[in-house]
Design an enzyme around this catalytic site. Structure first.
Site, PDB file in Angstrom:
ATOM      1  N   TYR A 119       0.856  -1.162   0.016  1.00  0.00           N
ATOM      2  CA  TYR A 119      -0.020   0.179  -0.084  1.00  0.00           C
ATOM      3  C   TYR A 119       0.899   1.286   0.078  1.00  0.00           C
ATOM      4  CZ  TYR A 119      -4.075   2.608   1.935  1.00  0.00           C
ATOM      5  OH  TYR A 119      -4.969   3.628   2.250  1.00  0.00           O
ATOM      6  N   ARG A 172      -5.734  10.371 -10.719  1.00  0.00           N
ATOM      7  CA  ARG A 172      -5.026  11.032  -9.574  1.00  0.00           C
ATOM      8  C   ARG A 172      -4.419   9.921  -8.681  1.00  0.00           C
ATOM      9  NH1 ARG A 172      -6.836  12.787  -4.147  1.00  0.00           N
ATOM     10  NH2 ARG A 172      -6.294  10.515  -4.329  1.00  0.00           N
ATOM     11  N   LYS A 190      -5.584  -1.958  -2.308  1.00  0.00           N
ATOM     12  CA  LYS A 190      -6.364  -1.568  -1.340  1.00  0.00           C
ATOM     13  C   LYS A 190      -7.268  -2.966  -1.056  1.00  0.00           C
ATOM     14  CE  LYS A 190      -6.779   3.029  -0.948  1.00  0.00           C
ATOM     15  NZ  LYS A 190      -7.048   3.681   0.175  1.00  0.00           N
ATOM     16  N   GLU A 262     -11.728   5.282  -6.020  1.00  0.00           N
ATOM     17  CA  GLU A 262     -10.152   5.327  -5.341  1.00  0.00           C
ATOM     18  C   GLU A 262      -9.594   6.238  -6.435  1.00  0.00           C
ATOM     19  OE1 GLU A 262      -8.171   5.287  -2.453  1.00  0.00           O
ATOM     20  OE2 GLU A 262      -9.682   3.628  -2.359  1.00  0.00           O
ATOM     21  N   ASP A 263      -8.870   7.282  -6.085  1.00  0.00           N
ATOM     22  CA  ASP A 263      -7.957   8.080  -6.718  1.00  0.00           C
ATOM     23  C   ASP A 263      -8.463   8.644  -8.226  1.00  0.00           C
ATOM     24  OD1 ASP A 263      -6.410   7.725  -4.821  1.00  0.00           O
ATOM     25  OD2 ASP A 263      -4.770   6.419  -5.824  1.00  0.00           O
ATOM     26  N   ASP A 285     -13.046   6.652  -1.095  1.00  0.00           N
ATOM     27  CA  ASP A 285     -12.402   6.499  -0.067  1.00  0.00           C
ATOM     28  C   ASP A 285     -11.633   7.755   0.210  1.00  0.00           C
ATOM     29  OD1 ASP A 285     -11.058   4.844   2.187  1.00  0.00           O
ATOM     30  OD2 ASP A 285      -9.235   4.964   1.236  1.00  0.00           O
ATOM     31  N   ASP A 286     -11.256   8.567  -0.613  1.00  0.00           N
ATOM     32  CA  ASP A 286     -10.451   9.537  -0.610  1.00  0.00           C
ATOM     33  C   ASP A 286     -11.004  10.761   0.006  1.00  0.00           C
ATOM     34  OD1 ASP A 286      -8.261   8.501  -2.234  1.00  0.00           O
ATOM     35  OD2 ASP A 286      -9.768   8.723  -3.904  1.00  0.00           O
ATOM     36  N   ASN A 425       0.681  13.491   2.064  1.00  0.00           N
ATOM     37  CA  ASN A 425       1.653  12.513   1.834  1.00  0.00           C
ATOM     38  C   ASN A 425       2.222  12.771   0.486  1.00  0.00           C
ATOM     39  OD1 ASN A 425       0.562  10.702   3.897  1.00  0.00           O
ATOM     40  ND2 ASN A 425      -1.309  10.372   2.702  1.00  0.00           N
TER      41      ASN A 425
HETATM   42  P1  NAD Z   1      -6.756  17.304  -3.841  1.00  0.00           P
HETATM   43  O1  NAD Z   1      -5.906  17.561  -5.054  1.00  0.00           O
HETATM   44  O2  NAD Z   1      -8.140  17.063  -3.829  1.00  0.00           O
HETATM   45  O3  NAD Z   1      -6.774  18.670  -2.951  1.00  0.00           O
HETATM   46  C1  NAD Z   1      -5.426  19.580  -2.666  1.00  0.00           C
HETATM   47  C2  NAD Z   1      -5.683  21.075  -2.475  1.00  0.00           C
HETATM   48  O4  NAD Z   1      -4.849  21.525  -2.078  1.00  0.00           O
HETATM   49  C3  NAD Z   1      -6.515  21.529  -3.321  1.00  0.00           C
HETATM   50  O5  NAD Z   1      -7.763  22.253  -2.852  1.00  0.00           O
HETATM   51  C4  NAD Z   1      -5.514  22.734  -3.718  1.00  0.00           C
HETATM   52  O6  NAD Z   1      -6.387  24.069  -3.964  1.00  0.00           O
HETATM   53  C5  NAD Z   1      -5.094  22.991  -2.395  1.00  0.00           C
HETATM   54  N1  NAD Z   1      -3.582  23.492  -2.412  1.00  0.00           N
HETATM   55  C6  NAD Z   1      -2.592  23.364  -3.560  1.00  0.00           C
HETATM   56  N2  NAD Z   1      -1.691  24.052  -3.388  1.00  0.00           N
HETATM   57  C7  NAD Z   1      -1.844  25.003  -2.266  1.00  0.00           C
HETATM   58  C8  NAD Z   1      -1.430  25.986  -1.536  1.00  0.00           C
HETATM   59  N3  NAD Z   1       0.208  26.445  -1.831  1.00  0.00           N
HETATM   60  N4  NAD Z   1      -1.779  26.471  -0.340  1.00  0.00           N
HETATM   61  C9  NAD Z   1      -3.010  25.974   0.098  1.00  0.00           C
HETATM   62  N5  NAD Z   1      -3.551  24.971  -0.844  1.00  0.00           N
HETATM   63  C10 NAD Z   1      -3.193  24.491  -1.731  1.00  0.00           C
HETATM   64  O7  NAD Z   1      -5.851  16.257  -3.022  1.00  0.00           O
HETATM   65  P2  NAD Z   1      -6.597  15.421  -1.732  1.00  0.00           P
HETATM   66  O8  NAD Z   1      -7.166  14.111  -1.986  1.00  0.00           O
HETATM   67  O9  NAD Z   1      -7.311  16.375  -0.970  1.00  0.00           O
HETATM   68  O10 NAD Z   1      -5.128  15.115  -0.839  1.00  0.00           O
HETATM   69  C11 NAD Z   1      -4.547  16.483  -0.438  1.00  0.00           C
HETATM   70  C12 NAD Z   1      -3.331  15.686   0.575  1.00  0.00           C
HETATM   71  O11 NAD Z   1      -3.826  15.129   1.686  1.00  0.00           O
HETATM   72  C13 NAD Z   1      -2.335  14.677  -0.345  1.00  0.00           C
HETATM   73  O12 NAD Z   1      -1.430  14.868   0.199  1.00  0.00           O
HETATM   74  C14 NAD Z   1      -2.687  13.378   0.272  1.00  0.00           C
HETATM   75  O13 NAD Z   1      -1.787  12.473   0.359  1.00  0.00           O
HETATM   76  C15 NAD Z   1      -3.279  13.705   1.768  1.00  0.00           C
HETATM   77  N6  NAD Z   1      -4.323  12.767   2.135  1.00  0.00           N
HETATM   78  C16 NAD Z   1      -4.105  12.057   3.385  1.00  0.00           C
HETATM   79  C17 NAD Z   1      -4.815  11.057   3.831  1.00  0.00           C
HETATM   80  C18 NAD Z   1      -4.440  10.438   4.925  1.00  0.00           C
HETATM   81  O14 NAD Z   1      -3.624  11.022   5.974  1.00  0.00           O
HETATM   82  N7  NAD Z   1      -5.013   9.352   5.456  1.00  0.00           N
HETATM   83  C19 NAD Z   1      -5.743  10.782   3.057  1.00  0.00           C
HETATM   84  C20 NAD Z   1      -6.235  11.296   1.735  1.00  0.00           C
HETATM   85  C21 NAD Z   1      -5.483  12.200   1.457  1.00  0.00           C
END
Ligand code: NAD
Length: 588
Positions: A119, A172, A190, A262-263, A285-286, A425
């Site tokens: 994973y 993504r 997954k 997913e993704d 899930d995201d 991440n």
């Molecule tokens: P996403 O692409 O849907 O969202 C990213 C967001 O960040 C967007 O709203 C974008 O406008 C914003 N952004 C980009 N640059 C920016 C900046 N300079 N300042 C402020 N905001 C900014 O992605 P996502 O699915 O929401 O995932 C985001 C992060 O969260 C990833 O790194 C992902 O790995 C992490 N994540 C962690 C977990 C977990 O810990 N379990 C789960 C899901 C996602």
């Protein structure tokens, strides 16, 4: 298959109560190499002499008999010789292709060690190199050109009793962008966790890649790329593909077949979730899994701060899938505490790449609009934190180091116990490290991260163990619970139930040590407990459709779960005339 489930329930409930060990027999007409080269049947050199004689494999195996325990030891030794994580991934996938029970037994022997390989983060690397490491196909590939024929393609899948589908269009993949067809590594990984953590039988799980092309130029030029060699097809054709896919899956496997998204890219993820959530048994899930794991971390934090969710003001760095999902569930948790919805929303602020999300700002999506408040525009997160004085900040924008020293110090000055979640991440994208959080707040910061961080020892000698908000705490348990009692539509309330159950599993000792989640090595038991809680909730709120309601839900859920012990073979082609494998639990 409802009949099968009921039959197994009655057998296993009886065994559970009497403390008997469950034994599984396999009836098959297959012989010779068809047995030893079938990953569902193969048990390597653990076949007994009698089985070898009856199955016609005598002479096809070395003469020695080797138990599963010794086989696990051999795998561990071989694994230790692999030179890097990608090599370890390839090694484990080859084992999955060869001997499924051994694969899962190995995963469970040290889930903390193997999870980051099958994973995140290694699966990301594997997807980037999928064309290179490809040896045997795994999962179902459906392309945009298969429209009109998806039902026929599903017929090609050898299993008829599918309970969980995990699907991606590869646009993504983690934080790695559009990997097209190479994204298949994600549903495969997954669903391996559905089995390893949630005990879902692997034959009931189906990974699917919807290939609509890719906009990744590097892949389009790569001779080893395994997908369609054209740009992504969007619009009506894409929507028709998704509509047909959802219908075909539900027609073939039932309306209660769980379909996990997913993704998918942001633009499709929200749209498809709202389109299908009340029609099919589905979740993203995201958005929703992430929400539950983050809210579980917050609920555990409340046990430290001795406060309610609605006492908090929360600022998000990022306003994408993760942020929106978490914000929605926080709102729900606050509402449950009695705060009116409008008031709940006012306590949540978001900063995206253009700054603070405020009313009147240009180009706000429908999702962002919900969390836009009356406030003058602000650009920097530092200014936002100074101005709003939040009690919690949550980083989900994949902007490394976004929680600056100033922000962390400010958080520590407004709050006795500031909540600082750096969820982006991989580790290199985290908003701050665990060490920065703990040292800059003199050990008062309540920290969780998306990727694992090592424990931190403070100058006063205390060692704090950062919590890792891993989605694997949630989706296998939710999947198992929903499937066990055949919930037809998975609402946010199911995810809040999962979050509450997860937070309750954190002990006082864990909290004292900084941990906001149970130990990862207990994830099997965590998933089981979540599933039981979800069943309780679903029956109480009339969402479960399985009748009659199992009186002993724990025993019932256990009866559905997969055993990594090898089965015994019974060769009896008269009683089991089909050429397929039938597995039935029998009392010893
Ligand atoms: P996403 O692409 O849907 O969202 C990213 C967001 O960040 C967007 O709203 C974008 O406008 C914003 N952004 C980009 N640059 C920016 C900046 N300079 N300042 C402020 N905001 C900014 O992605 P996502 O699915 O929401 O995932 C985001 C992060 O969260 C990833 O790194 C992902 O790995 C992490 N994540 C962690 C977990 C977990 O810990 N379990 C789960 C899901 C996602």
């Amino acid at each position: 298959m409802a009949h099968g489930l009921v039959r197994r329930e009655s057998v296993d409930t009886e065994m559970h109560k009497s403390g008997d060990k469950r034994k599984t027999f396999v009836f098959t007409k297959k012989r010779g190499y068809d047995v030893t080269r079938n990953p569902h049947l193969n048990k390597g050199m653990a076949f007994t002499l009698e089985e070898r004689l009856q199955l016609g494999t005598h002479g096809l195996l070395p003469p020695c008999f080797i138990s599963q325990d010794v086989q696990v030891m051999r795998v561990h030794k071989n694994y230790a010789m692999r030179k890097d994580d990608l090599d370890r991934y390839v090694f484990l996938m080859a084992l999955q292709d060869r001997n499924e029970k051994l694969f899962y037994r190995v995963l469970l022997s040290d889930i903390e060690r193997f999870m980051p390989i099958i994973y995140t983060p290694t699966v990301g690397l594997a997807c980037q190199q999928y064309g290179l490491i490809f040896s045997r196909p795994r999962g179902l590939f459906v392309t945009i050109h298969d429209r009109g024929h998806i039902a026929t393609i599903l017929q090609n899948w050898p299993e008829k009793d599918i309970k969980a589908v995990c699907v991606t269009d590869g646009e993504r993949i983690l934080g790695l962008g559009d990997l097209g067809c190479n994204g298949m590594g994600i549903p495969v990984g997954k669903l391996a966790l559905y089995t390893a953590c949630g005990g879902m039988p692997p034959q009931q799980c189906l990974p699917v890649l919807l290939d609509v092309g890719t906009d990744n130029e590097t892949l389009l030029k790569d001779p080893l790329y395994i997908g369609l060699r054209h740009k992504r097809i969007r619009g009506q054709a894409y929507d028709e593909l998704l509509d047909e896919f959802m219908k075909a899956v539900s027609d073939r496997y039932g309306m209660d077949c769980l379909i996990q998204f997913e993704d998918f890219a942001n633009v499709n993820a929200f749209r498809l979730l709202s389109k299908y959530r009340n029609k099919y048994c589905t979740f993203n899930d995201d958005i929703q899994g992430t929400a539950a794991v983050a809210v579980a971390g917050l609920l555990a934090s409340l046990r430290i701060t001795k406060s309610k969710m609605c006492d908090h003001t929360i600022v998000f760095q990022g306003a994408g899938e993760a942020a929106m999902g978490i914000a929605e569930l926080i709102t729900m948790a606050m509402e449950k505490e009695g705060l009116p919805k409008d008031e709940c929303i006012k306590k949540i602020w978001m900063v995206d790449s253009k700054g603070l999300i405020v009313k009147g700002r240009d180009n706000l999506t429908h999702e962002k609009e919900r969390f836009a408040h009356e406030h003058p525009p602000m650009k920097s997160l530092e200014d936002v934190v100074k101005e709003l004085k939040p009690t919690a900040i949550i980083g989900v924008a994949a902007v490394a180091g976004a929680f600056t020293e100033q922000i962390i110090r400010d958080m520590a000055s407004f709050n006795e116990r500031p909540i600082i979640f750096a969820l982006s991440n991989p580790t290199s994208k985290a908003e701050c490290t665990a060490e920065q959080c703990y040292t800059l707040t003199e050990g008062r910061g309540i920290f969780a991260s998306g990727s694992p961080f090592d424990p931190v020892t403070l100058p006063d000698g205390r060692t704090l163990y950062p919590g890792q908000g891993n989605n694997a705490y949630i989706f296998p348990g939710v999947g198992l619970g929903v499937i066990a009692c055949t919930v037809r539509h998975i609402g946010e309330d199911i995810f809040l139930t999962a979050a509450e159950a997860l937070a309750q599993l954190v002990t006082e000792k864990d909290l004292d040590e900084g941990r906001l989640y149970p130990s990862l090595c207990s994830i099997g038991e965590v998933s089981f407990k979540l599933a039981v809680q979800i069943m309780e909730y679903a029956y109480k709120h009339n969402q479960a459709t399985l009748r009659p309601e199992p009186s002993d839900k724990e025993a019932f859920v256990r009866s559905l779960t997969y055993s990594t012990d090898y089965d015994e073979f019974v060769v009896d082609s008269y009683r089991w005339p089909e050429d397929s494998v039938t597995v039935q639990s029998c009392k010893l």
